[in-house]
Design a protein around this motif. Structure first.
Motif, PDB file in Angstrom:
ATOM      1  N   LEU A 239       3.689  14.363   3.169  1.00 30.15           N
ATOM      2  CA  LEU A 239       2.452  14.069   2.445  1.00 30.15           C
ATOM      3  C   LEU A 239       1.804  12.777   2.936  1.00 30.15           C
ATOM      4  O   LEU A 239       0.577  12.637   2.921  1.00 30.15           O
ATOM      5  CB  LEU A 239       2.739  13.953   0.943  1.00 30.15           C
ATOM      6  N   GLU A 243      -2.476  12.177   4.007  1.00 27.49           N
ATOM      7  CA  GLU A 243      -3.355  11.418   3.115  1.00 27.49           C
ATOM      8  C   GLU A 243      -4.286  10.546   3.952  1.00 27.49           C
ATOM      9  O   GLU A 243      -3.868   9.515   4.481  1.00 27.49           O
ATOM     10  CB  GLU A 243      -2.543  10.554   2.157  1.00 27.49           C
ATOM     11  N   VAL A 362      -5.309   3.683  -3.774  1.00 27.51           N
ATOM     12  CA  VAL A 362      -5.127   4.952  -3.077  1.00 27.51           C
ATOM     13  C   VAL A 362      -4.170   5.853  -3.858  1.00 27.51           C
ATOM     14  O   VAL A 362      -4.376   7.066  -3.957  1.00 27.51           O
ATOM     15  CB  VAL A 362      -4.602   4.706  -1.641  1.00 27.51           C
ATOM     16  N   ALA A 363      -3.119   5.265  -4.431  1.00 25.50           N
ATOM     17  CA  ALA A 363      -2.173   6.054  -5.238  1.00 25.50           C
ATOM     18  C   ALA A 363      -2.859   6.637  -6.465  1.00 25.50           C
ATOM     19  O   ALA A 363      -2.560   7.761  -6.879  1.00 25.50           O
ATOM     20  CB  ALA A 363      -0.988   5.181  -5.642  1.00 25.50           C
ATOM     21  N   GLU A 365      -6.056   7.512  -6.641  1.00 26.65           N
ATOM     22  CA  GLU A 365      -6.879   8.604  -6.148  1.00 26.65           C
ATOM     23  C   GLU A 365      -6.032   9.840  -5.875  1.00 26.65           C
ATOM     24  O   GLU A 365      -6.422  10.980  -6.196  1.00 26.65           O
ATOM     25  CB  GLU A 365      -7.607   8.160  -4.870  1.00 26.65           C
ATOM     26  N   HIS A 366      -4.841   9.624  -5.322  1.00 25.77           N
ATOM     27  CA  HIS A 366      -3.928  10.731  -5.043  1.00 25.77           C
ATOM     28  C   HIS A 366      -3.475  11.395  -6.345  1.00 25.77           C
ATOM     29  O   HIS A 366      -3.411  12.629  -6.437  1.00 25.77           O
ATOM     30  CB  HIS A 366      -2.713  10.195  -4.272  1.00 25.77           C
ATOM     31  N   ARG A 367      -3.173  10.589  -7.360  1.00 22.71           N
ATOM     32  CA  ARG A 367      -2.708  11.160  -8.634  1.00 22.71           C
ATOM     33  C   ARG A 367      -3.804  11.949  -9.332  1.00 22.71           C
ATOM     34  O   ARG A 367      -3.547  13.004  -9.917  1.00 22.71           O
ATOM     35  CB  ARG A 367      -2.194  10.046  -9.557  1.00 22.71           C
ATOM     36  N   ARG A 369      -6.225  13.541  -7.856  1.00 24.67           N
ATOM     37  CA  ARG A 369      -6.497  14.753  -7.076  1.00 24.67           C
ATOM     38  C   ARG A 369      -5.359  15.764  -7.140  1.00 24.67           C
ATOM     39  O   ARG A 369      -5.589  16.969  -7.172  1.00 24.67           O
ATOM     40  CB  ARG A 369      -6.778  14.344  -5.620  1.00 24.67           C
ATOM     41  N   THR A 370      -4.107  15.271  -7.157  1.00 22.18           N
ATOM     42  CA  THR A 370      -2.959  16.179  -7.071  1.00 22.18           C
ATOM     43  C   THR A 370      -2.160  16.283  -8.360  1.00 22.18           C
ATOM     44  O   THR A 370      -1.359  17.211  -8.508  1.00 22.18           O
ATOM     45  CB  THR A 370      -2.010  15.714  -5.958  1.00 22.18           C
ATOM     46  N   ARG A 374       2.919   8.994  -6.945  1.00 27.12           N
ATOM     47  CA  ARG A 374       3.827   8.626  -5.861  1.00 27.12           C
ATOM     48  C   ARG A 374       3.568   7.169  -5.433  1.00 27.12           C
ATOM     49  O   ARG A 374       3.553   6.837  -4.248  1.00 27.12           O
ATOM     50  CB  ARG A 374       3.640   9.575  -4.678  1.00 27.12           C
ATOM     51  N   PHE A 378       4.228   5.438  -1.730  1.00 27.43           N
ATOM     52  CA  PHE A 378       3.118   4.904  -0.943  1.00 27.43           C
ATOM     53  C   PHE A 378       3.397   3.459  -0.526  1.00 27.43           C
ATOM     54  O   PHE A 378       3.134   3.061   0.607  1.00 27.43           O
ATOM     55  CB  PHE A 378       1.817   4.993  -1.729  1.00 27.43           C
TER      56      PHE A 378
END
Length: 468
Positions: A239, A243, A362-363, A365-367, A369-370, A374, A378
């Motif tokens: 992953l 990213e 960034v973490a 934004e990832h959370r 979206r998904t 994490r 990261f």
């Protein structure tokens, strides 16, 4: 199509407190203090410990180098694994605290073994086990700790403030262990065992003091309402490379590290042989470091005013100009070199500070979206970019100056060889800092967008949480 969340709307409905009403500075200082033992160990482990074990216990440099190389490979595997496991941890003590406490125990015992060795017990196996243990303990503290630092506030600028406190605390500890050997040399010349023990005392003493301070500073946030999916480790690590925002930050950090490590690896040669000022080699390095400590709050304020990405770009471009300025210094003239060294110290903290502050965003934004948190994973990837950057710098810069004719053991070097040393010392960092600035220029995760992400995360978490 018009945006749904414009800057004017953000100003009117800012979901987080202003900086003046942010986290308590004394609590922040307590939390940041945990950086002290971790950073304090870095310089002795890399500089003093190999020489001490070679000179006093007869271990070959080749063997010591192989052990340190093995640690690098071990860290490349262990750091992301620790980040993944910390994200998955769910205990009544929190996700981060159990790892920090366990890591502190391992780190402290390993530091005792490394910095206060019994001569009769030292062997290659002893060094390997103790060294691997101290790096494991360090990772078990640092990776969950960095993830927690991104969780104590969701505010875009407060995260920069948290990282600034950590950076200043860590840099101050590095400064202390830089000064200690110099002081001991004046009192007990050539007493390497005393120098090693003094640095070990700083590391272990600060660990005992700062772990309780940091663990009590803030309540650990509860785990997100959407638990992290338990993917196989291989798929989890994959992953990271898919990213795009994280990839840009890590590549930028890699470029920053290559530039800094190239400069650090060649500065003694440059000052001693090209400038002809051997008695200033250590002093200039210390000057650069001191002004680097001072620069942390300055760059934090710049980041508050223009945003993290723009501050990082500004700092990297300043370093490009400073390193290019080295091409014009005249051998034997201390003044211009000293001015550029001070400027380098003031500029060098920008990229490191801002990029680490950006990872928590960034973490988020990832959370969003998904649905997966994490954060620790990261943050663990910074160890990969920094270790790879240091390895590439040493693996390219030293052979390159040698290929250009420079020989540090020669009675004198040719003008062409010294000119080659200058070009690598000045142009190498200038190019890598320019690459770093290019990678982070136009980074889309700015304050307005991040605030919208946090608002949507809070709404989703509130909807998924069980009713009171």
């Amino acid at each position: 199509m018009a945006t749904l969340y414009t800057p004017s709307k953000f100003i009117a409905a800012r979901p987080f407190p202003a900086r003046s009403g942010g986290l308590n500075r004394w609590r922040l200082a307590s939390f940041a203090s945990l950086s002290v033992p971790i950073y304090a160990a870095q310089m002795p482990l890399g500089v003093h410990l190999p020489a001490f074990y070679a000179q006093h216990f007869g271990l070959s440099l080749g063997l010591i180098g192989a052990i340190f190389l093995g640690e690098r490979l071990w860290g490349a595997l262990a750091d992301p694994l620790i980040g993944t496991l910390s994200d998955r941890t769910n205990s009544r003590f929190g996700r981060r605290r159990p790892w920090i406490v366990a890591g502190a125990v391992i780190f402290g015992l390993a530091a005792l073994a490394l910095f206060f060795p019994a001569a009769s017990a030292v062997s290659p196996l002893y060094l390997a086990v103790a060294l691997f243990a101290i790096y494991l303990g360090s990772a078990m503290i640092q990776i969950p700790y960095l993830a927690w630092s991104g969780e104590i506030s969701g505010h875009y600028h407060e995260r920069t403030r948290v990282v600034t406190f950590q950076t200043v605390a860590g840099a101050s500890s590095l400064l202390a262990v830089l000064i200690l050997p110099t002081v001991i040399d004046q009192l007990r010349p050539a007493d390497a065992a005393l120098k090693l023990a003094a640095m070990g005392a700083v590391i272990i003493g600060s660990l005992v003091i700062t772990v309780p301070l940091a663990l009590r500073a803030f309540a650990e946030p509860s785990a997100p309402a959407t638990p992290t999916q338990r993917l196989p480790l291989g798929r989890t690590l994959a992953l990271l490379f898919r990213e795009p925002l994280l990839r840009r930050v890590l590549l930028s950090d890699f470029a920053v590290t290559v530039g800094q490590s190239t400069r650090g690896g060649l500065i003694v040669f440059f000052v001693t042989f090209y400038m002809g000022l051997p008695h200033w080699a250590s002093g200039l390095f210390l000057f650069q470091f001191i002004f680097g400590v001072i620069a942390g709050p300055i760059w934090a304020e710049i980041g508050y005013r223009i945003g993290k990405a723009r501050a990082a770009v500004a700092g990297e471009l300043a370093q490009v100009a400073i390193n290019l300025g080295l091409l014009f210094v005249v051998p034997g003239q201390l003044g211009p070199l000293l001015a550029l060294t001070v400027a380098q110290g003031l500029a060098q903290g920008s990229g490191n500070l801002m990029l680490r502050s950006m990872v928590a965003d960034v973490a988020d934004e990832h959370r969003l979206r998904t649905g997966e948190d994490r954060s620790a994973l990261f943050f663990s990837t910074f160890s990969l970019s920094s270790k790879a950057g240091m390895a590439v710098a040493v693996g390219i810069a030293l052979p390159l100056v040698s290929w250009l004719g420079f020989d540090p053991t020669a009675a004198s070097n040719t003008p062409e060889a010294l000119r080659g040393l200058l070009w690598v010392f000045a142009l190498g960092p200038a190019i890598t800092h320019l690459i770093s600035a290019t990678l982070i220029h136009g980074f889309p995760l700015h304050e307005v967008r991040h605030s919208e992400i946090r608002r949507r995360l809070e709404e989703r978490d509130a909807a998924l949480s069980p009713a009171e």
